[in-house]
Design a protein around this motif. Sequence first.
Motif, PDB file in Angstrom:
ATOM      1  N   ALA A 156       0.838  -1.203   0.000  1.00 47.98           N
ATOM      2  CA  ALA A 156       0.000   0.000   0.000  1.00 47.98           C
ATOM      3  C   ALA A 156       0.870   1.250   0.000  1.00 47.98           C
ATOM      4  O   ALA A 156       0.602   2.212  -0.739  1.00 47.98           O
ATOM      5  CB  ALA A 156      -0.923  -0.007   1.214  1.00 47.98           C
ATOM      6  N   ALA A 157       1.916   1.255   0.809  1.00 48.51           N
ATOM      7  CA  ALA A 157       2.820   2.409   0.846  1.00 48.51           C
ATOM      8  C   ALA A 157       3.474   2.639  -0.513  1.00 48.51           C
ATOM      9  O   ALA A 157       3.599   3.782  -0.973  1.00 48.51           O
ATOM     10  CB  ALA A 157       3.889   2.201   1.924  1.00 48.51           C
ATOM     11  N   GLU A 158       3.888   1.561  -1.169  1.00 46.25           N
ATOM     12  CA  GLU A 158       4.485   1.667  -2.497  1.00 46.25           C
ATOM     13  C   GLU A 158       3.516   2.300  -3.482  1.00 46.25           C
ATOM     14  O   GLU A 158       3.881   3.195  -4.255  1.00 46.25           O
ATOM     15  CB  GLU A 158       4.900   0.289  -2.999  1.00 46.25           C
ATOM     16  N   ARG A 159       2.284   1.841  -3.454  1.00 50.79           N
ATOM     17  CA  ARG A 159       1.284   2.367  -4.399  1.00 50.79           C
ATOM     18  C   ARG A 159       0.914   3.815  -4.096  1.00 50.79           C
ATOM     19  O   ARG A 159       0.515   4.553  -4.997  1.00 50.79           O
ATOM     20  CB  ARG A 159       0.047   1.476  -4.396  1.00 50.79           C
ATOM     21  N   LEU A 160       1.044   4.198  -2.844  1.00 54.04           N
ATOM     22  CA  LEU A 160       0.772   5.590  -2.478  1.00 54.04           C
ATOM     23  C   LEU A 160       1.975   6.492  -2.730  1.00 54.04           C
ATOM     24  O   LEU A 160       1.853   7.712  -2.699  1.00 54.04           O
ATOM     25  CB  LEU A 160       0.383   5.672  -1.001  1.00 54.04           C
ATOM     26  N   GLY A 161       3.146   5.882  -2.945  1.00 51.31           N
ATOM     27  CA  GLY A 161       4.362   6.656  -3.148  1.00 51.31           C
ATOM     28  C   GLY A 161       4.873   7.295  -1.879  1.00 51.31           C
ATOM     29  O   GLY A 161       5.451   8.392  -1.903  1.00 51.31           O
ATOM     30  N   VAL A 162       4.672   6.603  -0.745  1.00 49.17           N
ATOM     31  CA  VAL A 162       5.050   7.142   0.560  1.00 49.17           C
ATOM     32  C   VAL A 162       5.928   6.117   1.278  1.00 49.17           C
ATOM     33  O   VAL A 162       5.704   4.914   1.181  1.00 49.17           O
ATOM     34  CB  VAL A 162       3.782   7.433   1.406  1.00 49.17           C
ATOM     35  N   GLN A 163       6.927   6.576   2.002  1.00 49.37           N
ATOM     36  CA  GLN A 163       7.786   5.687   2.768  1.00 49.37           C
ATOM     37  C   GLN A 163       7.010   5.082   3.950  1.00 49.37           C
ATOM     38  O   GLN A 163       6.137   5.739   4.522  1.00 49.37           O
ATOM     39  CB  GLN A 163       9.007   6.437   3.300  1.00 49.37           C
ATOM     40  N   PRO A 164       7.311   3.826   4.323  1.00 52.10           N
ATOM     41  CA  PRO A 164       6.580   3.178   5.419  1.00 52.10           C
ATOM     42  C   PRO A 164       6.540   3.985   6.705  1.00 52.10           C
ATOM     43  O   PRO A 164       5.507   4.037   7.385  1.00 52.10           O
ATOM     44  CB  PRO A 164       7.350   1.868   5.614  1.00 52.10           C
ATOM     45  N   GLU A 165       7.647   4.629   7.053  1.00 53.06           N
ATOM     46  CA  GLU A 165       7.696   5.369   8.309  1.00 53.06           C
ATOM     47  C   GLU A 165       6.793   6.597   8.320  1.00 53.06           C
ATOM     48  O   GLU A 165       6.525   7.179   9.380  1.00 53.06           O
ATOM     49  CB  GLU A 165       9.130   5.782   8.648  1.00 53.06           C
ATOM     50  N   ALA A 166       6.285   6.988   7.147  1.00 49.94           N
ATOM     51  CA  ALA A 166       5.371   8.128   7.046  1.00 49.94           C
ATOM     52  C   ALA A 166       3.910   7.691   7.003  1.00 49.94           C
ATOM     53  O   ALA A 166       3.020   8.506   6.749  1.00 49.94           O
ATOM     54  CB  ALA A 166       5.698   8.965   5.811  1.00 49.94           C
ATOM     55  N   CYS A 167       3.667   6.388   7.259  1.00 48.24           N
ATOM     56  CA  CYS A 167       2.313   5.837   7.194  1.00 48.24           C
ATOM     57  C   CYS A 167       1.785   5.480   8.581  1.00 48.24           C
ATOM     58  O   CYS A 167       2.536   5.064   9.461  1.00 48.24           O
ATOM     59  CB  CYS A 167       2.289   4.564   6.347  1.00 48.24           C
ATOM     60  N   VAL A 168       0.479   5.630   8.740  1.00 51.93           N
ATOM     61  CA  VAL A 168      -0.223   5.140   9.924  1.00 51.93           C
ATOM     62  C   VAL A 168      -1.251   4.117   9.462  1.00 51.93           C
ATOM     63  O   VAL A 168      -1.988   4.353   8.500  1.00 51.93           O
ATOM     64  CB  VAL A 168      -0.929   6.279  10.683  1.00 51.93           C
ATOM     65  N   VAL A 169      -1.280   2.972  10.129  1.00 51.30           N
ATOM     66  CA  VAL A 169      -2.235   1.913   9.820  1.00 51.30           C
ATOM     67  C   VAL A 169      -3.319   1.888  10.898  1.00 51.30           C
ATOM     68  O   VAL A 169      -3.013   1.932  12.099  1.00 51.30           O
ATOM     69  CB  VAL A 169      -1.536   0.538   9.760  1.00 51.30           C
ATOM     70  N   PHE A 170      -4.571   1.811  10.475  1.00 49.71           N
ATOM     71  CA  PHE A 170      -5.711   1.721  11.386  1.00 49.71           C
ATOM     72  C   PHE A 170      -6.271   0.312  11.309  1.00 49.71           C
ATOM     73  O   PHE A 170      -6.723  -0.122  10.240  1.00 49.71           O
ATOM     74  CB  PHE A 170      -6.780   2.743  10.996  1.00 49.71           C
ATOM     75  N   GLU A 171      -6.247  -0.400  12.425  1.00 48.64           N
ATOM     76  CA  GLU A 171      -6.648  -1.810  12.477  1.00 48.64           C
ATOM     77  C   GLU A 171      -7.433  -2.112  13.744  1.00 48.64           C
ATOM     78  O   GLU A 171      -7.264  -1.443  14.762  1.00 48.64           O
ATOM     79  CB  GLU A 171      -5.404  -2.718  12.445  1.00 48.64           C
ATOM     80  N   ASP A 172      -8.250  -3.162  13.675  1.00 50.16           N
ATOM     81  CA  ASP A 172      -9.026  -3.559  14.855  1.00 50.16           C
ATOM     82  C   ASP A 172      -8.538  -4.862  15.466  1.00 50.16           C
ATOM     83  O   ASP A 172      -9.014  -5.245  16.530  1.00 50.16           O
ATOM     84  CB  ASP A 172     -10.516  -3.696  14.494  1.00 50.16           C
ATOM     85  N   VAL A 173      -7.619  -5.573  14.809  1.00 52.38           N
ATOM     86  CA  VAL A 173      -7.153  -6.855  15.348  1.00 52.38           C
ATOM     87  C   VAL A 173      -5.660  -6.802  15.634  1.00 52.38           C
ATOM     88  O   VAL A 173      -4.898  -6.075  14.994  1.00 52.38           O
ATOM     89  CB  VAL A 173      -7.457  -8.035  14.390  1.00 52.38           C
ATOM     90  N   CYS A 174      -5.261  -7.598  16.593  1.00 56.74           N
ATOM     91  CA  CYS A 174      -3.866  -7.624  17.031  1.00 56.74           C
ATOM     92  C   CYS A 174      -2.923  -7.977  15.885  1.00 56.74           C
ATOM     93  O   CYS A 174      -1.858  -7.381  15.740  1.00 56.74           O
ATOM     94  CB  CYS A 174      -3.722  -8.627  18.167  1.00 56.74           C
ATOM     95  N   GLU A 175      -3.332  -8.952  15.059  1.00 55.62           N
ATOM     96  CA  GLU A 175      -2.484  -9.381  13.946  1.00 55.62           C
ATOM     97  C   GLU A 175      -2.233  -8.244  12.961  1.00 55.62           C
ATOM     98  O   GLU A 175      -1.146  -8.140  12.386  1.00 55.62           O
ATOM     99  CB  GLU A 175      -3.133 -10.575  13.235  1.00 55.62           C
ATOM    100  N   GLY A 176      -3.229  -7.383  12.765  1.00 59.74           N
ATOM    101  CA  GLY A 176      -3.054  -6.236  11.891  1.00 59.74           C
ATOM    102  C   GLY A 176      -2.081  -5.224  12.464  1.00 59.74           C
ATOM    103  O   GLY A 176      -1.241  -4.673  11.754  1.00 59.74           O
ATOM    104  N   VAL A 177      -2.205  -4.978  13.768  1.00 63.86           N
ATOM    105  CA  VAL A 177      -1.280  -4.058  14.436  1.00 63.86           C
ATOM    106  C   VAL A 177       0.147  -4.611  14.370  1.00 63.86           C
ATOM    107  O   VAL A 177       1.102  -3.880  14.094  1.00 63.86           O
ATOM    108  CB  VAL A 177      -1.713  -3.815  15.895  1.00 63.86           C
TER     109      VAL A 177
END
Length: 208
Positions: A156-177
């Motif tokens: 997803a970060a690649e497709r957005l053209g953004v470095q991973p450290e500049a991303c925030v992920v919103f998740e509801d499950v532990c595995e996603g976090v």
Amino acid sequence: MSALSGFQAAIFDLDGTLLDSMYVWHRVDELFFADMGMSVPPDYTAAIAGMSYRETALYTKKRFSLDAPWEEIVDKWSRMAEREYRENVRLKPGAEAYLRALRARGVRLAVATAMPPALFRPCLVSNGVEDLFDALLSTEDAGGHGKRTGRVYRLAAERLGVQPEACVVFEDVCEGVEGARRAGMRAVLVYDEASAPRHGEAEALAER
């Protein structure tokens, strides 16, 4: 959520995060296991949390000695859920307003979900938010690997053209976090009743 800052992109899970939809999968599980003459095993939901559709189908096939190919199992689940997603599943309260606020700030948005596009796209369209996202990804886009590996978030970060450290992920499950952190991203845990039993464990890994 207003105090969260300093990120260029936000990557959202759907079920239990943006969408109030976990009830659909409880019903699908009930119907699926009823066809086999049994109730849903008590540990099943926790066992498949964070898995991709492919991983879940392969796990279910092996555990219950099913003859059907994993693709056929996934297709059956999708057919059971399709109408509900298209016509009845709605966004969680405040979700649309937050998405629009992020867009107004110039934050790039992506979906990273285990659901196939045939299910989630009509749902996003019916809720009027599909056009807010710059990228829509399923775990199948990441080779069928589940959320815990972090692969779908990195893609997803690649497709957005953004470095991973500049991303925030919103998740509801532990595995996603866990996967978000493994991908080098910040993580926000979104409460959902279905994932509440492991909320404390996930909260310890999430930024907020």
